[in-house]
Motif scaffolding. Structure first.
Motif, PDB file in Angstrom:
ATOM      1  N   ILE A   1       7.313  58.751 -77.011  1.00  0.00           N
ATOM      2  CA  ILE A   1       5.915  59.243 -76.564  1.00  0.00           C
ATOM      3  C   ILE A   1       6.278  60.801 -77.016  1.00  0.00           C
ATOM      4  O   ILE A   1       5.106  61.362 -77.566  1.00  0.00           O
ATOM      5  N   GLU A   2       7.316  61.286 -76.917  1.00  0.00           N
ATOM      6  CA  GLU A   2       7.479  62.655 -77.359  1.00  0.00           C
ATOM      7  C   GLU A   2       7.370  62.864 -78.925  1.00  0.00           C
ATOM      8  O   GLU A   2       7.083  64.071 -79.257  1.00  0.00           O
TER       9      GLU A   2
ATOM     10  N   LEU B   1       5.430  61.157 -80.680  1.00  0.00           N
ATOM     11  CA  LEU B   1       3.842  60.923 -80.981  1.00  0.00           C
ATOM     12  C   LEU B   1       3.234  62.293 -80.361  1.00  0.00           C
ATOM     13  O   LEU B   1       2.371  62.817 -81.079  1.00  0.00           O
ATOM     14  N   ALA B   2       3.870  63.004 -79.572  1.00  0.00           N
ATOM     15  CA  ALA B   2       3.487  64.274 -78.866  1.00  0.00           C
ATOM     16  C   ALA B   2       3.393  65.342 -80.050  1.00  0.00           C
ATOM     17  O   ALA B   2       2.736  66.306 -80.156  1.00  0.00           O
TER      18      ALA B   2
ATOM     19  N   LEU C   1       2.831  65.116 -82.856  1.00  0.00           N
ATOM     20  CA  LEU C   1       1.574  64.934 -83.864  1.00  0.00           C
ATOM     21  C   LEU C   1       0.385  65.656 -83.360  1.00  0.00           C
ATOM     22  O   LEU C   1      -0.568  65.883 -84.191  1.00  0.00           O
TER      23      LEU C   1
END
Lengths: 144, 400
Positions: A27-28, A30-31, A33
């Motif tokens: 998720i980091e 993804l973060a 982006l």
């Protein structure tokens, strides 16, 4: 400057391989982006296939089931390819290194160009790690 | 003759490795199978080699998104064995961390759901407003994820009273932005068309499959550990269980968005409670954990987390069993995806907010009569390779 070096000058395309991880690094990534970090200003984006990628991001400890697939992905990747090990698990195995299904940190399986430590690394750290790869010559490739 | 459409294991749609096989006839999904194990890390076994204090850091890494609910359940469990009563200030802090996590997890899910149905604007928007929550975490605990706040008998760090103002400021922002999202997204005709009547789970389905969390609450099953088996500060504050009737994807969106507002209200009340307690009283000293068995439950953003621990008087757990909410929730795919078109199947899969890193199990085969282990992974591979060699030999023999 040869063609291959030219390709690594700007706009690296990333492929994300999530091994046996706790999902934090995923998720980091993804973060990175999303608007606050916005990695696309470096021309970087996540792509759907390893065949389009310049960089392979690997996070998570690699278990026996993942190991085979990581090797297969690496074989399919266009060479040269840059490999980044993200997170404590990707770099060393982290807290899962003593596990009975652990099959070795990433650099025991494929050659790694950059390590981003942290549990999980902050998006700033991930961006810093990947930006350092611009203009870098990939590590000696394994012919698998 | 049905065609198999594989999703995964390393698919751009999912950030975690898992494999779904959709058996399709034309556009319609007729059956679904899934395969896990790509994420298995052997946590229950590892836990037996760690001391009770270290286990907290391990169970935190069962799942990165709900990284408080596992320590929460484990702490509840150990406090049941040791019969420890924790101070009120620690209870409030635990609840604050738990609810902040629910906010960031629901926002994360909502963003991803927007991405799945092709609304990248929603994804970018929601993740933008999720960042202030992570900033709060960084301020309180020192890390954006994996907070390391819990210990047996209390919490590791205090929330000093001078930080309360900043927290309230951020909560106001979140409340405002959630209202905006509810207004902007819930009235969007395209989102209505894509999510209403899709992936319906009826009340009976939920009960039959034993689903938990927002998945169950969206089908009018008011199940919530915070209410059914109160722990931490939840009995001390006023809040209500959010439910919806329809059971489709839209209802799940609705439940999660309203739960964000409910969480904000719980945190507000906990902060008021914090002001009344004395600063620094955040733990009860625990000397030793006696022999015994205990169970602990906590409501994660995705549903009920269940921990079982058996202790033997030493410093290590003798057996540690974990059941995560996604483990029961993903079974509902059998109901929600079948009969849908392929394009609706993705959002139905995403609707339960599946978390595979919680769910991973290792499969091994045991002989029914003797009870001995028949095949592990390596033996199976060896067995398969041997079969190939035998076939090669026969073919070679026939050719000559």
């Amino acid at each position: 400057m040869g063609f291959k070096e030219f390709c690594f000058k700007k706009s690296l395309w990333l492929f994300h391989f999530g091994g046996a991880s706790c999902n934090n690094c995923d998720i980091e990534i993804l973060a990175c982006l999303t608007p606050r970090f916005d990695v696309e200003r470096f021309g970087m984006q996540l792509v759907g296939s390893i065949r389009h990628a310049d960089v392979l991001l690997v996070n998570g400890s690699i278990n026996q089931k993942d190991k085979v697939r990581l090797l297969e992905l690496y074989r399919q990747a266009p060479k040269p390819i840059l490999v980044v090990a993200i997170g404590a698990c990707g770099c060393t195995g982290g807290i899962f290194a003593e596990s009975n299904v652990f099959a070795g940190p990433v650099d025991k399986i494929i050659p790694v160009d950059a390590y981003v430590p942290g549990c999980p690394p902050k998006p700033e750290a991930i961006i810093a790690g990947i930006v350092k790869l611009l203009n870098k010559k990939p590590a000696k490739q394994k012919t698998a | 003759m049905s065609k198999i459409i594989p999703i995964g294991p390393y698919h751009p749609l999912q950030e975690e490795p898992e494999l779904f096989k959709l058996y399709c006839e034309g556009e319609i999904v007729k059956d679904i199978k899934w395969e896990t194990g790509y994420n298995h890390r052997g946590i229950e076994k590892l836990s037996e080699s760690k001391t009770f204090d270290q286990v907290f850091f391990l169970v935190e890494r069962v799942c990165g998104i709900c990284s408080t609910s596992h320590p929460f359940a484990f702490a509840n469990c150990m406090e049941e064995i040791g019969e420890v009563e924790i101070p009120d200030r620690a209870k409030y802090i635990r609840s604050i961390i738990g609810e902040l996590e629910r906010i960031h997890s629901h926002m994360l899910w909502f963003g991803l759901a927007g991405h799945f149905i092709g609304y990248n604007t929603v994804f970018m928007w929601v993740w933008k407003y999720r960042e202030p929550v992570l900033d709060l975490f960084e301020m309180i605990t020192g890390n954006r994820n994996s907070y390391a706040m819990f210990k047996i008998g209390g919490v590791r760090r205090d929330i000093e009273n001078n930080k309360i103002g900043k927290i309230k400021e951020t909560l106001d922002l979140i409340r405002k932005k959630t209202d905006m999202l509810i207004g902007a997204v819930m009235d969007d005709p395209v989102i209505h068309a894509r999510t209403k009547g899709v992936g319906i789970l009826t009340k009976d389905d939920i009960i039959n499959y034993g689903a938990v969390g927002p998945t169950a609450r969206a089908s009018d099953v008011a199940i919530d550990v915070r209410h059914d088996n109160p722990y931490a500060a939840y009995p001390l504050v006023n809040w209500k269980i959010i439910t919806a009737k329809e059971g489709d994807v839209f209802a799940k969106v609705e439940v999660r968005l309203l739960e964000i507002l409910e969480s904000v209200s719980i945190i507000d009340q906990c902060l008021e409670g914090l002001k009344k307690e004395k600063e620094g009283e955040i733990e009860t000293k625990v000397k030793a954990i006696p022999e015994g068995i205990g169970t602990g439950r906590a409501e994660a953003p995705r549903g009920e987390v269940f921990h079982f621990v058996k202790t033997n008087g030493s410093n290590y757990p003798e057996r540690h069993k974990i059941r995560a909410p996604s483990y029961v929730n993903i079974a509902t795919f059998k109901k929600s995806c079948i009969g849908q078109t392929i394009s609706d199947a993705t959002i139905s899969l995403a609707a339960v907010d599946p978390c595979y890193c919680c769910t991973e199990r290792l499969a091994s085969v045991y002989d029914k009569d003797t009870g001995t282990k028949v095949f592990g992974g390596e033996e199976l591979i060896k067995n398969s390779q041997q079969k190939t060699r035998e076939i090669q030999k026969t073919i070679l023999r026939n050719e000559h």
